[in-house]
Design a protein around this motif. Structure first.
Motif, PDB file in Angstrom:
ATOM      1  N   ILE A 318      -7.863  18.030  10.712  1.00  0.00           N
ATOM      2  CA  ILE A 318      -7.678  17.629   9.384  1.00  0.00           C
ATOM      3  C   ILE A 318      -6.246  17.968   9.117  1.00  0.00           C
ATOM      4  O   ILE A 318      -5.484  17.125   8.149  1.00  0.00           O
ATOM      5  N   ARG A 319      -5.469  18.976   9.358  1.00  0.00           N
ATOM      6  CA  ARG A 319      -4.093  19.471   9.149  1.00  0.00           C
ATOM      7  C   ARG A 319      -3.368  18.361   9.646  1.00  0.00           C
ATOM      8  O   ARG A 319      -2.209  17.987   9.234  1.00  0.00           O
ATOM      9  N   GLY A 321      -3.937  15.017   9.922  1.00  0.00           N
ATOM     10  CA  GLY A 321      -4.197  13.748   9.587  1.00  0.00           C
ATOM     11  C   GLY A 321      -5.369  12.758  10.104  1.00  0.00           C
ATOM     12  O   GLY A 321      -5.159  11.685   9.955  1.00  0.00           O
ATOM     13  N   PHE A 331     -15.655  15.275   4.045  1.00  0.00           N
ATOM     14  CA  PHE A 331     -14.590  16.118   3.964  1.00  0.00           C
ATOM     15  C   PHE A 331     -14.589  17.464   3.450  1.00  0.00           C
ATOM     16  O   PHE A 331     -13.955  18.408   4.056  1.00  0.00           O
ATOM     17  N   LEU A 332     -14.862  17.551   1.991  1.00  0.00           N
ATOM     18  CA  LEU A 332     -14.845  18.830   1.354  1.00  0.00           C
ATOM     19  C   LEU A 332     -15.919  19.814   1.782  1.00  0.00           C
ATOM     20  O   LEU A 332     -15.694  20.800   1.680  1.00  0.00           O
ATOM     21  N   GLU A 333     -17.001  19.016   2.251  1.00  0.00           N
ATOM     22  CA  GLU A 333     -18.097  19.898   2.507  1.00  0.00           C
ATOM     23  C   GLU A 333     -17.679  20.902   3.593  1.00  0.00           C
ATOM     24  O   GLU A 333     -17.494  21.930   4.019  1.00  0.00           O
ATOM     25  N   ILE A 335     -14.249  21.284   4.737  1.00  0.00           N
ATOM     26  CA  ILE A 335     -13.112  22.352   4.650  1.00  0.00           C
ATOM     27  C   ILE A 335     -13.676  23.472   3.964  1.00  0.00           C
ATOM     28  O   ILE A 335     -13.127  24.527   4.334  1.00  0.00           O
ATOM     29  N   THR A 336     -14.504  23.225   2.835  1.00  0.00           N
ATOM     30  CA  THR A 336     -14.906  24.621   2.104  1.00  0.00           C
ATOM     31  C   THR A 336     -15.752  25.578   3.084  1.00  0.00           C
ATOM     32  O   THR A 336     -15.839  26.768   2.988  1.00  0.00           O
ATOM     33  N   HIS A 339     -13.666  27.716   5.293  1.00  0.00           N
ATOM     34  CA  HIS A 339     -13.151  28.802   4.559  1.00  0.00           C
ATOM     35  C   HIS A 339     -13.981  29.850   3.936  1.00  0.00           C
ATOM     36  O   HIS A 339     -13.715  29.953   2.968  1.00  0.00           O
TER      37      HIS A 339
ATOM     38  N   PHE B 131     -18.681  17.979  -3.422  1.00  0.00           N
ATOM     39  CA  PHE B 131     -18.417  18.079  -2.218  1.00  0.00           C
ATOM     40  C   PHE B 131     -18.837  17.021  -1.148  1.00  0.00           C
ATOM     41  O   PHE B 131     -18.672  16.794  -0.360  1.00  0.00           O
ATOM     42  N   ALA B 243      -2.214  12.874   5.884  1.00  0.00           N
ATOM     43  CA  ALA B 243      -3.318  13.593   5.006  1.00  0.00           C
ATOM     44  C   ALA B 243      -3.504  15.099   5.862  1.00  0.00           C
ATOM     45  O   ALA B 243      -3.369  15.206   7.055  1.00  0.00           O
ATOM     46  N   VAL B 244      -3.576  16.157   5.016  1.00  0.00           N
ATOM     47  CA  VAL B 244      -3.495  17.396   5.848  1.00  0.00           C
ATOM     48  C   VAL B 244      -4.534  18.588   5.206  1.00  0.00           C
ATOM     49  O   VAL B 244      -4.424  19.462   5.513  1.00  0.00           O
ATOM     50  N   GLY B 245      -5.217  17.888   4.195  1.00  0.00           N
ATOM     51  CA  GLY B 245      -6.589  18.810   3.726  1.00  0.00           C
ATOM     52  C   GLY B 245      -6.891  18.749   2.368  1.00  0.00           C
ATOM     53  O   GLY B 245      -6.582  17.520   1.778  1.00  0.00           O
ATOM     54  N   ALA B 246      -7.321  19.766   1.756  1.00  0.00           N
ATOM     55  CA  ALA B 246      -7.637  19.802   0.361  1.00  0.00           C
ATOM     56  C   ALA B 246      -7.811  21.191  -0.125  1.00  0.00           C
ATOM     57  O   ALA B 246      -8.139  22.103   0.695  1.00  0.00           O
ATOM     58  N   SER B 248      -9.419  23.660  -3.532  1.00  0.00           N
ATOM     59  CA  SER B 248     -10.303  23.545  -4.562  1.00  0.00           C
ATOM     60  C   SER B 248     -10.443  24.741  -5.453  1.00  0.00           C
ATOM     61  O   SER B 248     -10.195  25.988  -4.640  1.00  0.00           O
ATOM     62  N   VAL B 262     -10.348  19.716  -7.582  1.00  0.00           N
ATOM     63  CA  VAL B 262     -10.474  19.464  -6.106  1.00  0.00           C
ATOM     64  C   VAL B 262      -9.009  18.822  -5.902  1.00  0.00           C
ATOM     65  O   VAL B 262      -8.822  17.699  -6.791  1.00  0.00           O
ATOM     66  N   TYR B 264      -6.722  16.736  -3.162  1.00  0.00           N
ATOM     67  CA  TYR B 264      -6.507  16.381  -1.738  1.00  0.00           C
ATOM     68  C   TYR B 264      -4.929  16.488  -1.539  1.00  0.00           C
ATOM     69  O   TYR B 264      -4.184  15.971  -2.422  1.00  0.00           O
ATOM     70  N   TYR B 266      -1.453  16.013   0.767  1.00  0.00           N
ATOM     71  CA  TYR B 266      -0.593  14.982   1.883  1.00  0.00           C
ATOM     72  C   TYR B 266       0.664  15.689   2.019  1.00  0.00           C
ATOM     73  O   TYR B 266       1.223  16.465   0.861  1.00  0.00           O
ATOM     74  N   HIS B 339      -9.888  27.398  -1.044  1.00  0.00           N
ATOM     75  CA  HIS B 339     -11.085  26.507  -0.735  1.00  0.00           C
ATOM     76  C   HIS B 339     -12.397  26.856  -1.119  1.00  0.00           C
ATOM     77  O   HIS B 339     -13.260  26.988  -0.650  1.00  0.00           O
ATOM     78  N   GLY B 340     -12.286  27.031  -2.530  1.00  0.00           N
ATOM     79  CA  GLY B 340     -13.580  27.621  -3.270  1.00  0.00           C
ATOM     80  C   GLY B 340     -14.538  26.561  -3.212  1.00  0.00           C
ATOM     81  O   GLY B 340     -14.435  25.235  -3.287  1.00  0.00           O
TER      82      GLY B 340
END
Lengths: 347, 347
Positions: A318-319, A321, A331-333, A335-336, A339, B131, B243-246, B248, B262, B264, B266, B339-340
């Protein structure tokens, strides 16, 4: 000599769910869990921090411990256990846990978990707030000199017993890789765990990975593990390593033990002109290979990596790219979930 | 013409808490919130997804809407509102929201929020699971042709009204920077928001930032914003962006409106041999400066950045090894708060 069997290809989210596989239900209803877990508080006060979660069989065993060490109570219909109000300093708590863990190990309770063959002889720090300040003192400090009121550190205990008490443990993971900007290729150093290891024998692992013992800094733990597990010289680690974040997930073993974990994450990108080769040193690793990323992904999807290592590699992708919001529907599922906060305050 | 005043230096965690400043209490007790929020469900069924959270005054206004559009009910002692069971497709929901938002805007309800001067004329997608898969169709698609059963997309609605309904919105943020590996220096392109902007006038912003309208892909939104806000040519974005993440977070405005967001994320690292200068194009930005990282940090700590831009810069500093577990006591608290998961299922 055991060797993992490849599974049919799994999605990245499935790999995350294999590792982050436990949580309190959104409804808060504990009875839909397979067993009623007791909350382990620091002191006999419902507002004191929850340190861990304890299974019924361990709770029963604790009831045979000295009554001046342990309190048992209920709050909000949930069984609670805590140190008594007289066991109220790091020194006293560490002493209670040391005597208990050593005795349980010798007596053979939960032998597969903390029996003499699994005993690590390594102490892990327990914090009031696992997301707070990492202020466990070095081993050279006499704990009775600590000021309880200003510390996040609560006490230390034997590593192999941590899962019996469902406490959060901390580790370091580093991805050592080579990048070729010309053809956008990436190769990752991947060790294979010794087939004699008690957990995950023969599975693939992260380039460098290990636990953080009580009193050692995060970065110092990384430097130590890099040499012990991969024969990377200290000056190389200090020169080229970059801290890049952390992952946290709640893992329950197939036997039902609870292992909420935090892993601090590092990247080591080997410069083109530095001849670095990773080699086993301490017998935990059978061999190293430097694999192209697509091959790493194929092995991940086939379930050949230790569960939490797949998660760290997904964070890497992810970090860097490779996994993006446009190519990964989860993606969001992902990442969250990588963490998580454990929600101990809800237990 | 307003200009922000510097605050006394804030910690990174304080900056995160300014942005991620709202959540349901761990106890689940709604009465300790300042006002009782109603849960907005997709349909009159307690198991249907919670799309947003609605303040009492908006709930009262909704009660004057047509009864064949809106249902009001209670479940678990919480007020609930939903579309009626006949408003059960993206096309029908989008039509109800379009008519309602346009009428409320003209009638002057919550004029500061959706009055004609704040009207954006831009549609944002609403998802069953924020998500989940981003499958809002392009604007050219007739919504009545969509297959409701296979979609995460639920409907679309006017951007400026989103905070009235407490729904999750999506955006892109990019950090454009120059790295000098020789002296480990990093310079970041920082725009200053026009002093005529209605929100955060005169505050500092991220190099490129904007919302994702319904039907546009994440990366396509970034390409569009990079040109509109910073005059970066499309081929530069496509060649050098990663792209490096997100992140929230759940933001509540000082006026009490709910904006779970959210973003995204870069990175665009400008190669040493590419002469790229960011310049304002569309009037939203007053000027750009390329600032050394320490100066960026000083301005962040002084509260001069828009709240969610500070959060994206903190994520940048974590991924690039400037904020580490050894130099930041709130490291894990910051990472997990960035990342909530919003916990809508608990509302």
């Amino acid at each position: 000599m055991s060797e993992p069997e490849p599974t049919s290809p799994q999605s990245f989210l499935q790999l995350v769910e294999t590792c982050d596989n436990f949580g309190i239900p959104a409804s808060g209803a504990r009875h839909i869990l397979s067993e009623e877990l007791a909350s382990w508080h620091l002191s006999p006060d419902p507002t004191s921090p929850v340190l861990g979660l304890i299974r019924p069989e361990v709770l029963e065993q604790l009831k045979h411990e000295p009554t001046h060490h342990w309190s048992f109570w209920h709050h909000d219909n949930v069984a609670r256990v805590s140190f008594t109000s007289s066991i109220n300093t790091p020194a006293k708590r560490s002493a209670v846990m040391k005597e208990l863990c050593e005795r349980w190990s010798v007596e053979g309770h939960w032998a597969p978990q903390i029996g003499p063959t699994k005993w690590r002889g390594e102490l892990y720090p327990i914090y009031r707030n696992p997301f707070g300040k990492l202020d466990a003192p070095p081993d050279s400090i006499d704990e009775s000199s600590l000021d309880e009121d200003t510390l996040n550190y609560a006490f230390k205990m034997e590593r192999s017993a941590c899962a019996l008490f469902g406490v959060v443990t901390f580790g370091v993971h580093m991805t050592v890789y080579q990048d070729s900007p010309e053809d956008h290729s990436c190769r990752i150093w991947v060790p294979k765990r010794a087939r004699t290891k008690q957990t995950w024998p023969g599975y693939l692992d992260n380039s460098v990975a290990g636990g953080i013992p009580s009193g050692l800094g995060v970065y110092e733990s990384l430097v130590k593990e890099a040499m012990e597990e991969a024969s990377i010289e200290e000056d190389i680690v200090r020169k080229y390593t970059r801290a890049v974040g952390a992952v946290s997930y709640f893992y329950r073993t197939s036997a039902g033990w609870l292992q909420p974990e935090v892993e601090y994450i590092y990247d080591l990108c080997i410069p083109a002109d530095v001849p670095l080769e990773l080699k086993p040193l301490d017998g935990e690793v059978e061999s190293f290979e430097c694999l192209p990323l697509p091959e790493v992904v194929e092995k991940m999807r086939a379930g050949l990596f230790k569960a939490n290592c797949a998660v760290v590699l997904i964070d890497f992708m992810i970090r860097h790219g490779y996994i993006t919001p446009d190519n990964e529907p989860d993606f969001l599922e992902i990442i969250t979930r990588l963490h998580g906060r454990f929600d101990y305050e809800r237990w």
